[in-house]
Enzyme design. Sequence first.
Site, PDB file in Angstrom:
ATOM      1  NE  ARG A 104      -9.100   8.593  -0.317  1.00 30.84           N
ATOM      2  CZ  ARG A 104      -7.925   9.276  -1.404  1.00 30.84           C
ATOM      3  NH1 ARG A 104      -9.089   8.150  -2.774  1.00 30.84           N
ATOM      4  NH2 ARG A 104      -7.419   8.695  -1.404  1.00 30.84           N
ATOM      5  N   GLY A 164     -12.002   1.076   4.241  1.00 29.10           N
ATOM      6  CA  GLY A 164     -11.216   2.644   4.087  1.00 29.10           C
ATOM      7  C   GLY A 164     -12.016   3.405   4.631  1.00 29.10           C
ATOM      8  CE1 TYR A 181      -2.877  -2.983   0.373  1.00 27.97           C
ATOM      9  CE2 TYR A 181      -3.672  -2.702   2.419  1.00 27.97           C
ATOM     10  CZ  TYR A 181      -3.711  -3.198   0.826  1.00 27.97           C
ATOM     11  OH  TYR A 181      -4.508  -4.385   0.983  1.00 27.97           O
ATOM     12  NE  ARG A 240     -11.494   4.435  -6.055  1.00 25.76           N
ATOM     13  CZ  ARG A 240     -12.748   5.256  -5.433  1.00 25.76           C
ATOM     14  NH1 ARG A 240     -13.774   5.836  -4.883  1.00 25.76           N
ATOM     15  NH2 ARG A 240     -11.597   6.679  -5.354  1.00 25.76           N
ATOM     16  CD  GLN A 243     -13.835   9.016   2.607  1.00 28.48           C
ATOM     17  OE1 GLN A 243     -13.161   8.179   2.569  1.00 28.48           O
ATOM     18  NE2 GLN A 243     -14.098   9.885   1.038  1.00 28.48           N
TER      19      GLN A 243
HETATM   20  N1  NAP Z   1      -6.592  -8.351   0.519  1.00 28.33           N
HETATM   21  C1  NAP Z   1      -6.600  -8.449  -0.562  1.00 28.33           C
HETATM   22  O1  NAP Z   1      -6.433  -8.133  -1.658  1.00 28.33           O
HETATM   23  C2  NAP Z   1      -7.548  -6.509  -0.246  1.00 28.33           C
HETATM   24  C3  NAP Z   1      -7.976  -5.946  -1.208  1.00 28.33           C
HETATM   25  C4  NAP Z   1      -8.203  -4.472  -0.952  1.00 28.33           C
HETATM   26  C5  NAP Z   1      -8.516  -4.335  -0.008  1.00 28.33           C
HETATM   27  N2  NAP Z   1      -7.678  -4.274   1.259  1.00 28.33           N
HETATM   28  C6  NAP Z   1      -8.419  -4.252   2.677  1.00 28.33           C
HETATM   29  O2  NAP Z   1      -9.622  -3.912   2.362  1.00 28.33           O
HETATM   30  C7  NAP Z   1     -10.091  -2.756   3.034  1.00 28.33           C
HETATM   31  C8  NAP Z   1     -11.063  -1.836   2.565  1.00 28.33           C
HETATM   32  O3  NAP Z   1     -10.932  -1.913   0.958  1.00 28.33           O
HETATM   33  P1  NAP Z   1     -11.135  -0.649   0.364  1.00 28.33           P
HETATM   34  O4  NAP Z   1     -10.286   0.062   0.910  1.00 28.33           O
HETATM   35  O5  NAP Z   1      -9.916  -1.352  -0.787  1.00 28.33           O
HETATM   36  O6  NAP Z   1     -12.560  -0.288  -0.200  1.00 28.33           O
HETATM   37  P2  NAP Z   1     -13.477   0.300   0.528  1.00 28.33           P
HETATM   38  O7  NAP Z   1     -13.367  -0.202   1.972  1.00 28.33           O
HETATM   39  O8  NAP Z   1     -15.102  -0.899   0.049  1.00 28.33           O
HETATM   40  O9  NAP Z   1     -13.314   1.701   0.203  1.00 28.33           O
HETATM   41  C9  NAP Z   1     -13.199   2.495   0.592  1.00 28.33           C
HETATM   42  C10 NAP Z   1     -13.166   3.804   0.063  1.00 28.33           C
HETATM   43  O10 NAP Z   1     -14.518   3.983  -0.552  1.00 28.33           O
HETATM   44  C11 NAP Z   1     -14.394   6.212  -0.066  1.00 28.33           C
HETATM   45  N3  NAP Z   1     -14.988   5.663   1.189  1.00 28.33           N
HETATM   46  C12 NAP Z   1     -15.147   5.759   2.227  1.00 28.33           C
HETATM   47  N4  NAP Z   1     -16.430   5.322   3.111  1.00 28.33           N
HETATM   48  C13 NAP Z   1     -17.216   6.337   2.685  1.00 28.33           C
HETATM   49  C14 NAP Z   1     -17.718   7.436   3.060  1.00 28.33           C
HETATM   50  N5  NAP Z   1     -18.519   6.911   4.991  1.00 28.33           N
HETATM   51  N6  NAP Z   1     -18.552   8.385   2.316  1.00 28.33           N
HETATM   52  C15 NAP Z   1     -17.774   8.567   0.720  1.00 28.33           C
HETATM   53  N7  NAP Z   1     -16.988   7.835   0.326  1.00 28.33           N
HETATM   54  C16 NAP Z   1     -16.284   7.048   0.931  1.00 28.33           C
HETATM   55  C17 NAP Z   1     -12.920   6.000   0.254  1.00 28.33           C
HETATM   56  O11 NAP Z   1     -12.487   6.677  -1.203  1.00 28.33           O
HETATM   57  P3  NAP Z   1     -12.409   7.503  -2.267  1.00 28.33           P
HETATM   58  O12 NAP Z   1     -12.993   8.802  -0.784  1.00 28.33           O
HETATM   59  O13 NAP Z   1     -11.840   7.638  -2.600  1.00 28.33           O
HETATM   60  O14 NAP Z   1     -14.324   7.768  -2.366  1.00 28.33           O
HETATM   61  C18 NAP Z   1     -12.586   5.338   0.391  1.00 28.33           C
HETATM   62  O15 NAP Z   1     -11.343   4.831   0.274  1.00 28.33           O
HETATM   63  C19 NAP Z   1      -8.045  -1.718   2.526  1.00 28.33           C
HETATM   64  O16 NAP Z   1      -8.502  -0.786   2.889  1.00 28.33           O
HETATM   65  C20 NAP Z   1      -7.530  -2.593   2.732  1.00 28.33           C
HETATM   66  O17 NAP Z   1      -6.928  -2.871   4.253  1.00 28.33           O
HETATM   67  C21 NAP Z   1      -7.061  -6.321   1.109  1.00 28.33           C
END
Ligand code: NAP
Length: 325
Positions: free
Chosen positions: A283, A281, A58, A229, A287
């Site tokens: 940021r 996630g 990351y 995205r 959020q």
């Molecule tokens: N093991 C693996 O292969 C793998 C793969 C992916 C992820 N992960 C882990 O899982 C975690 C979560 O997945 P992810 O971060 O990829 O995706 P996610 O949790 O589905 O989406 C997170 C993104 O959504 C947006 N967001 C979050 N809360 C929000 C809110 N309340 N309102 C509006 N936008 C919001 C933000 O991006 P924007 O503001 O840019 O829209 C944020 O970075 C990762 O951070 C990582 O630790 C692991």
Amino acid sequence: MEYRKLGSSELEVSSLGLGTWAFGGGRWWGSQNDRDSISTLSRAIEEGINFIDTAPVYGRGRAEELIGRFLKKRRLREKIILATKLGLSWEKGKICHNLKRERMQEEIDESRRRLQTDYIDLYQVHWPDPETSIKETAETMYEFYEKKLIKAVGVSNYSVEQMQEFMKYCPLHTLQPPYNMFRREIERDIVPFCIENDISIISYIPLHSGILTGKFFFNAIRIPNDLCRKNHRDLKEPYYSLNKEVLKKIREIASLYSKTLTQFVLNWTYHRRGISSILVGARNIEQLEENLGAVGWCIKEDDSKKVEKILEERGKRLAELSGGS
Ligand SMILES: NC(=O)c1ccc[n+]([C@@H]2O[C@H](COP(=O)([O-])OP(=O)(O)OC[C@H]3O[C@@H](n4cnc5c(N)ncnc54)[C@H](OP(=O)(O)O)[C@@H]3O)[C@@H](O)[C@H]2O)c1
């Protein structure tokens, strides 16, 4: 906040964990300000989140370093269940798989240095490495576990067969798979297998990379030009219109609880069978605060059934769009 045990380990984690992929910024998530990442971490911990998930890849060390500095400065290390991963390295600008014993030994030391810690609570194989036997990887993880360098062992993106092979050589406490309203493949065989074998599921992308917040459909927010995205199928027609319709219906149910779509989606996800914690996630503080509104309440059975119907209908429409029956 609710806390749940990770498999047969001693660790108890909050039902919402903080995912830190976006803290790495870069091509996958676009620019990210470290000050926002630090204030998000700080508020998450104040609000009872004790589970932080990261990975070397990351931001190529950036997320781990930031977390390490933060925990050291605030003297919070002992209070946090810190999860990181191994198996993806970067060489000459390219990300590659490497789960050979020698590289794993280097990686654990690199992560411990960046995270400024002697031990890692949950150490996870990020992705299977097609070039290395699972036996070699699992035996090396077992060495780390025996030496108490790690407190629990996890894998991510593994199939049932891969977990079965791994478990011949090393105890397995957790699996980290993708899971959300639009990605439910694990329900078929992975969830039953994990329940039967006391493997805790900590799922990732609960918001489908932000798509399930609804903001790209209802809030006139432009689709970001990042790798997560910009080419996402669910943000392109004809899927875009279908998803908009589906999320509108789910948002109506969420409003009966005075919850946002995001909060409803997250609540639905962490109450699903077999799920111990969901990694979300965030940021920035805004959020995070919205996401925290997902805990401490329950969706009524009738409404869960309505959601199920809406998602089933979406599944049928998707099959038609891709030419299936
Ligand atoms: N093991 C693996 O292969 C793998 C793969 C992916 C992820 N992960 C882990 O899982 C975690 C979560 O997945 P992810 O971060 O990829 O995706 P996610 O949790 O589905 O989406 C997170 C993104 O959504 C947006 N967001 C979050 N809360 C929000 C809110 N309340 N309102 C509006 N936008 C919001 C933000 O991006 P924007 O503001 O840019 O829209 C944020 O970075 C990762 O951070 C990582 O630790 C692991």
